[in-house]
Design a protein around this motif. Structure first.
Motif, PDB file in Angstrom:
ATOM      1  N   ASP A 230       0.838  -1.217   0.000  1.00 32.23           N
ATOM      2  CA  ASP A 230       0.000   0.000   0.000  1.00 32.23           C
ATOM      3  C   ASP A 230       0.867   1.259   0.000  1.00 32.23           C
ATOM      4  O   ASP A 230       0.528   2.264  -0.636  1.00 32.23           O
TER       5      ASP A 230
ATOM      6  N   VAL B 158       2.146   1.806  -3.546  1.00 33.43           N
ATOM      7  CA  VAL B 158       1.074   2.351  -4.390  1.00 33.43           C
ATOM      8  C   VAL B 158       0.846   3.826  -4.071  1.00 33.43           C
ATOM      9  O   VAL B 158       0.702   4.662  -4.971  1.00 33.43           O
TER      10      VAL B 158
ATOM     11  N   LYS C 150      -2.430  -4.826  -7.908  1.00 35.17           N
ATOM     12  CA  LYS C 150      -2.193  -3.447  -7.459  1.00 35.17           C
ATOM     13  C   LYS C 150      -0.777  -2.986  -7.817  1.00 35.17           C
ATOM     14  O   LYS C 150      -0.568  -1.867  -8.303  1.00 35.17           O
TER      15      LYS C 150
ATOM     16  N   SER D 216       0.346  -0.023 -10.542  1.00 36.72           N
ATOM     17  CA  SER D 216       1.199   1.111 -10.156  1.00 36.72           C
ATOM     18  C   SER D 216       2.473   1.168 -10.992  1.00 36.72           C
ATOM     19  O   SER D 216       2.973   2.254 -11.291  1.00 36.72           O
TER      20      SER D 216
END
Length: 219
Positions: free
Chosen positions: A33, A36, A84, A88
């Motif tokens: 996370d 990203v 994800k 990115s």
């Protein structure tokens, strides 16, 4: 009683193992996370602010990308996390290409392109400073100049020839100074030969270019 204690011990070990596993996955997810979020945050910074620190931005991106990729191994079902990361990556590469175009220096003017071809990239600017030309390199400077003109003589316009003449005269002026700074007789002789080649080439081709321009004007 002993069996109950044994079962309780096994349960505690299993619970501890599960807890560690969950913490590992949670940490891995946070790492991804963070990666990203970094890509998204970089995209929101003004280009002018990024330009000065672009190397640091790239280094930080590479570090976070590597950490995110490693973190995938700690997530049991990592298909969503992988998606994800890949999204990115694509986003960053597109942004990087965009910034490469933005940061690129402007294309040199036609006149600067002519100077670059005759003397080498960035050697001569608008100030026409020839201080870099010395007794050791002046023969090679003349050589590049005359050979470049010879190879491109059919492409030059009359205006190009006028600019070439100005630069040639400036180089000649520098030669007068260099002669007093140890120019060898051998190099002087070679330069004289190049000058003999340039003079008629300039005269004939400038006349030809002017004639072609006159014909085009009449049409």
């Amino acid at each position: 009683m002993k069996n109950i204690q044994l079962l309780s011990g096994i349960a505690l070990v299993a619970l501890s193992f599960t807890s560690c596993k969950d913490e590992k996955q949670e940490k891995a997810q946070k790492t991804i996370d963070s990666y990203v979020a970094y890509v998204d945050s970089v995209k929101n910074v003004k280009a002018d602010d990024l330009k000065a620190d672009w190397k640091d931005v790239e280094a930080e991106y590479d570090r976070r990308a590597a950490e995110a990729q490693t973190a995938l191994a700690d997530i049991k079902d990592n298909s969503a996390a992988t998606e994800k990361i890949n999204a990115s990556k694509v986003k960053y590469e597109e942004f990087k290409n965009e910034m490469t175009t933005v940061f690129a220096p402007p294309a040199p003017s036609p006149q600067q392109q002519l100077r670059n071809s005759l003397f080498g990239e960035g050697k001569i600017g608008e100030d026409m400073n020839f201080d870099w030309v010395n007794a050791k390199n002046i023969h090679s400077v003349y050589q590049q100049f005359v050979h470049t003109v010879e190879n491109n003589k059919d492409k030059y316009s009359r205006e190009d020839w006028d600019k070439i003449k100005i630069m040639y005269e400036a180089l000649d002026s520098r030669k007068n100074t260099v002669e007093k700074e140890g120019l060898t007789s051998e190099d002087n002789r070679k330069i004289a030969g190049l000058k003999v080649k340039f003079a008629p080439m300039y005269t004939l081709n400038r006349m030809g270019a002017k004639s072609e321009e006159n014909k085009a004007a009449k049409k």
